[in-house]
Scaffold this motif. Sequence first.
Motif, mmCIF file in Angstrom:
data_model
loop_
_atom_site.group_PDB
_atom_site.id
_atom_site.type_symbol
_atom_site.label_atom_id
_atom_site.label_comp_id
_atom_site.label_asym_id
_atom_site.label_seq_id
_atom_site.Cartn_x
_atom_site.Cartn_y
_atom_site.Cartn_z
ATOM 1 N N THR A 158 0.833 -1.211 0.000
ATOM 2 C CA THR A 158 0.000 0.000 0.000
ATOM 3 C C THR A 158 0.869 1.263 0.000
ATOM 4 N N ALA A 160 3.228 4.204 -1.071
ATOM 5 C CA ALA A 160 3.335 4.947 -2.331
ATOM 6 C C ALA A 160 4.681 4.704 -3.022
ATOM 7 N N GLN A 163 4.725 1.412 -4.730
ATOM 8 C CA GLN A 163 3.925 1.457 -5.954
ATOM 9 C C GLN A 163 4.669 2.181 -7.065
ATOM 10 N N VAL A 192 3.210 -9.265 4.166
ATOM 11 C CA VAL A 192 2.690 -7.949 3.791
ATOM 12 C C VAL A 192 2.653 -7.051 5.018
ATOM 13 N N LEU A 316 -0.232 5.411 -12.002
ATOM 14 C CA LEU A 316 -0.414 4.975 -10.634
ATOM 15 C C LEU A 316 -1.696 4.150 -10.548
ATOM 16 N N VAL A 320 -2.028 0.302 -9.403
ATOM 17 C CA VAL A 320 -2.954 -0.234 -8.392
ATOM 18 C C VAL A 320 -3.806 -1.347 -9.006
ATOM 19 N N LEU A 329 -2.521 -6.583 -3.823
ATOM 20 C CA LEU A 329 -3.323 -5.674 -2.978
ATOM 21 C C LEU A 329 -4.672 -6.300 -2.712
ATOM 22 N N ARG B 59 -13.456 -9.703 -5.315
ATOM 23 C CA ARG B 59 -12.501 -9.257 -4.306
ATOM 24 C C ARG B 59 -13.212 -8.439 -3.210
ATOM 25 N N GLN B 222 -2.103 -7.327 9.716
ATOM 26 C CA GLN B 222 -2.204 -7.918 8.386
ATOM 27 C C GLN B 222 -3.465 -8.722 8.151
ATOM 28 N N ARG B 228 -9.328 -1.393 4.959
ATOM 29 C CA ARG B 228 -8.049 -1.391 4.254
ATOM 30 C C ARG B 228 -8.274 -1.194 2.754
ATOM 31 N N TYR B 231 -8.752 2.365 2.173
ATOM 32 C CA TYR B 231 -7.467 3.032 2.326
ATOM 33 C C TYR B 231 -6.640 2.924 1.043
ATOM 34 N N VAL B 232 -6.649 1.732 0.435
ATOM 35 C CA VAL B 232 -5.890 1.511 -0.800
ATOM 36 C C VAL B 232 -6.356 2.474 -1.889
ATOM 37 N N GLN B 233 -7.666 2.683 -1.986
ATOM 38 C CA GLN B 233 -8.179 3.597 -3.002
ATOM 39 C C GLN B 233 -7.716 5.034 -2.774
ATOM 40 N N GLY B 236 -3.423 4.778 -2.616
ATOM 41 C CA GLY B 236 -2.656 4.319 -3.765
ATOM 42 C C GLY B 236 -3.097 5.007 -5.036
#
Lengths: 329, 531
Positions: A158, A160, A163, A192, A316, A320, A329, B59, B222, B228, B231-233, B236
């Motif tokens: 996750t 940056a 990535q 992870v 980016l 992702v 991810l 997912r 984890q 989470r 958060y990734v959206q 990232g």
Amino acid sequence: MRLSFLTLALLTALPLASAQNALTVYSGRSESLVGPLLEQFKRANPGISVRIRYGDSAQLAATLLEEGSNSPADVFFSQDAGALGALSKEGRLAPLPASVLGKVNKTFTSPRGEWVGVSGRARVIAYNTRALSARELPQSVLDLTDPRWKGKIGWAPTNASFQALVTALRKTQGEARAEAWLRGVRANNPRVYKNNTAVLEALGRGEVQLGLVNHYYLYNFLKDQGPDFPVRNAFMRAGDAGNLVNVAGAGVLKSSRNRAAAERFVNFLLSKPAQEFFARQTYEYPLAAGVRPAADLLPLAQIRTPDMDLSDLDDLKGTVALLQKTGVL
Amino acid sequence: MSHAVIKTASTRQRRVSLPPYLTLPAALVGGAVLLPLAYLLLRASEVGPRALEFALAGRTLEVLGNTALLTALVTLLSTVLSLPLAWLTAATDLPGRRAWGVLLALPMVFPSFVGGYVVLGALGHGGLLDAATGVRWEGVYGLGGATLALTLFTYPYVYLALRAALRDFDPALWEAARSLGHGGWSAFGRTVLPALRPALTGGGLLVALYTVSDFGAVALLQYDTFSRAIYVQYQGAFDRSLAAVLALVLVGFAALLMLLEARLRGPRVLYRSGSGTRRPPLRVLLGPWRWAACTLVAAVTLLALLLPLTVLIVWLLRGLPGLELGRDLLLPAVSSVAVSAAAALLTLLAALPVAILAVRHRSVLSVLIERLAFSGNALPPIVVALSLVFFGARYLPGLYQTFALLLFAYTVRFLPQTLAVLRTALLGVNPHLEEAARLLGCSAAQATWRVTVPLLRSGALAAAALTFLTTMKELPVTLLLAPTGFETLATEVWAAASEAFFARAAAPALLLVAASTAAVALILRGEREPQ
């Protein structure tokens, strides 16, 4: 009860200090890292009333986007280029004068001239010194698909900077190879972690032997826990695809009502004292003013960064998407 | 001798008229919670037709399943743990029960990432257990560790609600059951447990909603949950629209939880009727069980309070040589306490009309307002913060980044938990008292204010304690909405810990615990019987 009502009344009635020459900086770099440097700017510019809002880079970027043209911010000082790129893409940053952009190698500035890198951090492989000797280390990030590293790798998908590394691989090796690499490393059951810090901690505990991180986190740990901390950095061989330099950078908001002070601040970040601060205090690569990095870092010239625009947001998003497609991810 | 009965509300709804002095403020409060929802719909609508596809992707559903499993486990365990703790500290002659009562509420002061570190540092690779015995728990990462961490640091939600309910429990019921020949266990099952049902389900719902929106602990341990994915959206992809789609799925999930809770709560109301004055709360004599009881409360205190404190002290000592203690923590400490106290008071005032309306004047509108106010808990805190950034900066620039808007944001965030505790307390107040006051010439508003509100004392104090504790450690809203330059202990901890300066994070974290302890002790002192 009466007292608490009084507190409430006092709190809500506090007027906001508004100075004629005010500068508001949104800093995605935490106060514990850059606080002393920003204090220097305040002392050097007594005529400017400087306010700094600290937060997480991505969240501050989202905040700036939501604030729209009413944003109180003049400058965004970001931990990574991606957040600056997101703002640039939405047309929220003002072009910087050529005199500012010219101070930094153009690899580390926005192609539109809307943000400038102020310090660099390299991707490294950090390793546990009790488990591995420097000779046993992989020479390239591409070697991490080797089954001998099964269960021994730690990474933070996750993050940056991680990535950005994957984006670099996609650019230099092509989509198919980048995907194969992700699947290959994933087959080695890497652990992870939440972020670079958590990877370093796990390395210190011996939970994993190798970690994909930014180079300067290690120095925070050595500062916090002393030289016995059993982790060291290893650079990949010069020119390796895994050698990527990310930047922390700054940009001036289009909605800023005080562009002169904002540009002055960005200039300050590129000045000799600030660049020396990055070299000595945060162990990053200084990007301007001819300041040399700390002794034990691979010289910047030897790190071949892929020819790509770090702020490219579509990439980016593509990264992702690829990370989600490969189940990373 | 007073006699008491359990009244079961008839299913026949009385026609009620909604009093405007309650409806107006309640509607305002409910409307406030609509802001984040409106913001989410606005952002999600930008995604277009792909939104549904994304929300139903394999997912997404897998992560939703993970979240549901974790939520069920944490809620169940927190409830099972809180029941004996609340009973022992509020209704028995446990030695030192007042001190235990405060100590057991405290674990919720630890920011959840500290909770994660505690579990890792105790049971994980190279942790305390590993160092002492060579045994380490391989399951510390994933569901097991996340369940343990969240249970240890969120059970106080249930515990505080149960304590308030137990203090309002009428001992006459218990005595009646005992005099009819029931043993202790049987009397407990027939009189106390039914009286605790609303508190159990209400507190359980809070734990569930907290678990759904938590990020700190699950990220560290984890376990892949919905927060989470959101958060990734944000982090990232810088994609606020897809993040909003996910957040709406989460709100839907929370709505299901609320429906479930309403089912489980049952239609029962419990209050005294009949003559005689209220007597002091129940005090069951433990006798020889006393030491077993002490062992239990001590064990929980050790795990959920002393262990994290130890971790913090170790951090502090480890970094002591290089630590600059010159940093002034006094101002952030004062700021934290002041803003948390203000938030506790304001949230209580906002929740009162909503709770009274929902319990006393049930109607389609009042249920709707209550459900709305409750839904705020399911929103990831970052969404609450960003929605207020959006509306604040665009439409209320004069209030944006002022204390007024910050306190408003805290209110939106913590209204649901306050409401849960208050509602439970209200169910124990006899509505006939208000009717009597009306007969004696009070207006409806006077009757509410002079009769019902004072009887809510325990519940109101528990609710205030809860908001105080959660505001003390609040982070996302504080970072994005506080006046620029405003620092709290929580932001100090975050700033240091995010850069791995754990030694530097320890001092403000310990201060956070100390200030919270003092404040909660002060708040819970009010539980004492009015003389």
